[in-house]
Scaffold this active site. Structure first.
Site, PDB file in Angstrom:
ATOM      1  N   ASP A 206       0.858  -1.186   0.000  1.00  0.00           N
ATOM      2  CA  ASP A 206       0.000   0.000   0.000  1.00  0.00           C
ATOM      3  C   ASP A 206       0.896   1.239   0.000  1.00  0.00           C
ATOM      4  O   ASP A 206       1.817   1.346   0.807  1.00  0.00           O
ATOM      5  CB  ASP A 206      -0.907  -0.002   1.236  1.00  0.00           C
ATOM      6  CG  ASP A 206      -1.951   1.096   1.163  1.00  0.00           C
ATOM      7  OD1 ASP A 206      -2.963   0.907   0.478  1.00  0.00           O
ATOM      8  OD2 ASP A 206      -1.719   2.153   1.797  1.00  0.00           O
ATOM      9  N   HIS A 219      -6.195  13.830 -10.516  1.00  0.00           N
ATOM     10  CA  HIS A 219      -6.162  12.395 -10.832  1.00  0.00           C
ATOM     11  C   HIS A 219      -5.209  12.074 -11.973  1.00  0.00           C
ATOM     12  O   HIS A 219      -4.615  10.985 -12.004  1.00  0.00           O
ATOM     13  CB  HIS A 219      -7.563  11.901 -11.166  1.00  0.00           C
ATOM     14  CG  HIS A 219      -8.487  11.925  -9.978  1.00  0.00           C
ATOM     15  ND1 HIS A 219      -8.288  11.133  -8.878  1.00  0.00           N
ATOM     16  CD2 HIS A 219      -9.607  12.653  -9.731  1.00  0.00           C
ATOM     17  CE1 HIS A 219      -9.244  11.363  -7.986  1.00  0.00           C
ATOM     18  NE2 HIS A 219     -10.071  12.288  -8.482  1.00  0.00           N
ATOM     19  N   ASP A 223      -2.494   9.299 -11.662  1.00  0.00           N
ATOM     20  CA  ASP A 223      -2.376   8.142 -12.561  1.00  0.00           C
ATOM     21  C   ASP A 223      -0.950   7.993 -13.077  1.00  0.00           C
ATOM     22  O   ASP A 223      -0.403   6.886 -13.147  1.00  0.00           O
ATOM     23  CB  ASP A 223      -3.340   8.285 -13.738  1.00  0.00           C
ATOM     24  CG  ASP A 223      -4.800   8.105 -13.329  1.00  0.00           C
ATOM     25  OD1 ASP A 223      -5.035   7.622 -12.198  1.00  0.00           O
ATOM     26  OD2 ASP A 223      -5.681   8.442 -14.133  1.00  0.00           O
ATOM     27  N   ASP A 249      -4.403   2.530  -4.702  1.00  0.00           N
ATOM     28  CA  ASP A 249      -2.956   2.474  -4.534  1.00  0.00           C
ATOM     29  C   ASP A 249      -2.545   1.187  -3.826  1.00  0.00           C
ATOM     30  O   ASP A 249      -1.544   1.136  -3.112  1.00  0.00           O
ATOM     31  CB  ASP A 249      -2.450   3.695  -3.758  1.00  0.00           C
ATOM     32  CG  ASP A 249      -3.098   3.822  -2.379  1.00  0.00           C
ATOM     33  OD1 ASP A 249      -4.059   3.075  -2.108  1.00  0.00           O
ATOM     34  OD2 ASP A 249      -2.649   4.657  -1.580  1.00  0.00           O
TER      35      ASP A 249
END
Length: 336
Positions: A206, A219, A223, A249
């Protein structure tokens, strides 16, 4: 099956109309070949059901033998001179061409051989009657062969396009569209191929500090960051080790052949890669990001993928609480 039934039907009609032993012998041979083909088909299906690749030499040989019998039937039926029998024979002969091409589109030379074994005796039988109109069939033969080749090309192109689309759709269903990594479904398919006699580890990863960066820069930047992180984590893996993105993630890694110590070393390399040089976002800003991991090993910690995944996830949660930025193995004390 229908072709064999039609062949027996034509041979039976020819025998009733003309008599003699020739058509009876052809019918007997067709029945014998039919039963052998059915037994061969059952064997092929049984082998496929066991997940093995069947041998196709016998089915191919039987197909060649059956088409040779059909050609023999066509030759003698066209020589009878009986208009009704000749018309029925011609219909049966032409009706075989499409299925032979369709079933053998992947082997065009075999398909052409099978069609030739049926059609050439039909043409020769018709021409041997001496009828001028029947002799015209010889002149039509080159065009017919060309048509057969075009038909096979059409079937081959259509089937290959369908198979390509099916494989493409299947690949998209098992891949994350952003990073190109396997998704959860794709990873489960890989897990099933891992030998149960082989040790392996499941690692849950994570990202640390990703959400604030994603919220601040948008975003699109997030990305791009995920793609760069993916490349760094993949660089720490070796051949046979698999990385998957299971959402947001969160990542999951399968490390075949690695015990606890080797897994810890690999996780350390992944963490060092992700948290190393800063990442450029929005063209100028530099950001740092980290990753925390939890893992569980087969067979010491659990027996199945689902169980190991739960254990690795709990180890990840414990590592997050303990300070982040390192890899922790599952322990029974964190099970609650």
């Amino acid at each position: 099956m229908l072709g064999a039934i039609n062949g027996l039907f034509v041979a039976g009609l020819a025998h009733l109309a003309i008599g003699g032993i020739a058509f009876l012998l052809i019918m007997l041979a067709e029945v014998i070949v039919l039963f052998i083909r059915l037994a061969s088909l059952r064997q092929v299906r049984s082998v496929r059901a066991r997940g093995e690749v069947p041998q196709i030499d016998t089915p191919i040989s039987l197909s060649i033998l059956w088409c040779s019998l059909q050609g023999l039937l066509f030759f003698f039926a066209m020589r009878t001179g009986n208009t009704a029998i000749m018309v029925i024979t011609a219909a049966h002969c032409m009706g075989l061409v499409g299925p032979l091409c369709a079933r053998n589109y992947a082997a065009p030379r075999l398909a052409l051989l099978l069609v030739g074994l049926c059609v050439l005796p039909f043409v020769l039988g018709a021409a041997s009657t001496g009828e001028p109109l029947m002799l015209a069939l010889i002149a039509l033969l080159p065009g017919f062969v060309l048509g057969v080749l075009q038909l096979m090309g059409h079937y081959r192109g259509a089937m290959l396009a369908a198979l390509s689309a099916e494989l493409s759709n299947a690949e998209r269903a098992r891949r994350d569209p952003l990073t190109g990594l396997l998704n959860r479904h794709g990873l489960e398919g890989v897990i099933q191929s891992v030998s149960r006699n082989q040790v392996f580890s499941i690692v849950c990863l994570d990202l640390d500090r990703f959400k604030p960066i994603n919220d601040r820069f948008g975003h699109a930047a997030g990305d791009q960051l995920l793609c760069e992180v993916t490349n760094r984590m993949k660089a720490a893996l070796t051949e046979g080790q698999v990385l998957a993105r299971i959402g947001g993630d969160e990542f999951l890694a399968l490390l075949p052949g690695l015990g606890p110590e080797e897994t810890q070393t690999t996780i350390g390399a992944m963490i060092a890669g992700v948290s190393g040089p800063p990442y450029a976002v929005d063209g100028e800003s530099l950001v740092h990001i980290g990753v925390t991991a939890g893992f569980a090993c087969f067979p010491e910690d659990g027996c199945g993928f689902t169980e190991l995944h739960v254990m690795a996830d709990r180890a990840l949660y414990a590592a997050k609480k303990a300070g982040k930025g390192f890899g922790a193995r599952y322990e029974a004390s964190i099970a609650a």
